[in-house]
Structure formats: C-alpha cells, structure tokens
Enzyme design. Structure first.
Site, PDB file in Angstrom:
ATOM      1  N   ASP A 188     -38.866  45.679 -23.009  1.00 12.79           N
ATOM      2  CA  ASP A 188     -37.484  45.969 -22.628  1.00 12.79           C
ATOM      3  C   ASP A 188     -36.583  45.610 -23.801  1.00 12.79           C
ATOM      4  O   ASP A 188     -36.997  44.894 -24.709  1.00 12.79           O
ATOM      5  CB  ASP A 188     -37.089  45.181 -21.377  1.00 12.79           C
ATOM      6  CG  ASP A 188     -35.951  45.842 -20.588  1.00 12.79           C
ATOM      7  OD1 ASP A 188     -35.382  46.851 -21.065  1.00 12.79           O
ATOM      8  OD2 ASP A 188     -35.632  45.346 -19.496  1.00 12.79           O
ATOM      9  N   ASP A 189     -35.354  46.118 -23.755  1.00 16.35           N
ATOM     10  CA  ASP A 189     -34.412  45.825 -24.831  1.00 16.35           C
ATOM     11  C   ASP A 189     -33.878  44.409 -24.729  1.00 16.35           C
ATOM     12  O   ASP A 189     -33.707  43.719 -25.725  1.00 16.35           O
ATOM     13  CB  ASP A 189     -33.262  46.836 -24.854  1.00 16.35           C
ATOM     14  CG  ASP A 189     -32.498  46.935 -23.535  1.00 16.35           C
ATOM     15  OD1 ASP A 189     -32.954  46.399 -22.504  1.00 16.35           O
ATOM     16  OD2 ASP A 189     -31.437  47.583 -23.522  1.00 16.35           O
ATOM     17  N   ASP A 230     -31.648  39.363 -19.554  1.00 20.42           N
ATOM     18  CA  ASP A 230     -30.346  38.741 -19.332  1.00 20.42           C
ATOM     19  C   ASP A 230     -30.515  37.575 -18.363  1.00 20.42           C
ATOM     20  O   ASP A 230     -30.821  36.469 -18.758  1.00 20.42           O
ATOM     21  CB  ASP A 230     -29.377  39.801 -18.802  1.00 20.42           C
ATOM     22  CG  ASP A 230     -27.931  39.335 -18.763  1.00 20.42           C
ATOM     23  OD1 ASP A 230     -27.692  38.121 -18.586  1.00 20.42           O
ATOM     24  OD2 ASP A 230     -27.031  40.176 -18.892  1.00 20.42           O
TER      25      ASP A 230
END
Length: 169
Positions: free
Chosen positions: A101-102, A105
C-alpha cells in the site's frame, strides 16, 4: 457571569507533497529493503493508492503475479468503516505474498486487509505512528497530523508563503 473562554484555534493540517519522482524513488527504496527477504509468490496491491507503488515494487522484484484488494475507507478527507469491495482471492491466506500500500495511517484499512491475508508480508511506502505496528516494512515515517498529498491527488498551483498562511505578524 463569567464568559466562557474562546475555544483554542484548531491547528492547520500539515501537508507533505509527494511528486511522481519521489514516489518512484521511495517505492524503489522499498523494493531494495524487500529484496533481502527472498522471492514472493505474488504481490497484492491495496487499491487504489497501492497500485503504483505495487507496480514499481513488483518490477524491481521481478514478480509478475499481481492481485488486488479493494478496500473503501476514505471519502476524500472523511474516514469511514472499511468495506472490502474486491477480495484478493488468488492470494489465499497470504502465505508467500507481498501486500503493498502507499500509506498506513491509523491502521483501519490494514486491519481489514490483514484479516483477509494474515500470512502476507505487509509493506507500505509511508507510515504514520498510529498504524506503524500493523505494517512489516516501510520506508518513510510522517507525523500523525500530516496529510500526504500524492501526485494523483494534486496539481501544480500557487501556494501562499507559510508565514502568511499562519497569520504571523
């Protein structure tokens, strides 16, 4: 009767702008870190943000099998309950697979994906402190209150100087 004090001003969000070049360099750095782990059977990209980093990492690791998992968590800046709208069926329980994933969070999306692929190695390009424990490998840590602006979400335009935007005298 005493007047209630005014609420403290809400701090301005911090922004970290990532260019296409920087995303490519950071994704390649992630591949460098992962190549030491040996071969993966395939790569699972968390869509949509993980698609481009996963493609770069898959190329660098010479991995041709790419699967996706689609999880809807964000609606622009609003966070909601994650919904898996496309499971990664080819990856089984994740054994031997790399999940990319980028950004991690808060870890909300990661928990949903980890439930599907508990044995996968989870790697992200960027990580925030709240989600960092849920990811196995990452490259760059940013503060929790920083909003990362990815190149697919931005365009070039004039920006006020910091001093002017913080209302400094």
């Amino acid at each position: 009767m005493a007047e209630a004090p005014a609420p403290a001003p809400k701090p301005s969000p911090r922004y970290y702008t990532v260019s296409w070049d920087q995303l490519h360099r950071d994704s390649k750095a992630l591949a460098w870190r992962l190549v030491e782990r040996g071969g993966f059977r395939g790569v699972v990209a968390v869509t949509r943000g993980g698609l481009i980093p996963a493609a770069i990492v898959a190329r660098e690791l010479e991995c041709r099998i790419i699967e996706t998992v689609s999880v809807v968590t964000y609606e622009e800046t609003l966070r909601g309950t994650p919904q898996v709208v496309k499971p990664p069926t080819a990856a089984g329980d994740g054994e031997g697979w790399l999940l990319v994933d980028d950004l991690i969070d808060t870890g909300t999306t990661a928990k949903a994906v980890r439930a599907l692929l508990p044995k996968a190695h989870f790697a992200t390009v960027y990580a925030k402190p709240a989600g960092r424990p849920a990811v196995d490998t990452f490259i760059t840590e940013v503060s929790q209150d920083t909003w990362i602006l990815f190149p697919w979400d931005t365009e070039a335009r004039f920006v006020e100087p910091i001093a002017r935007s913080t209302n400094q005298p």
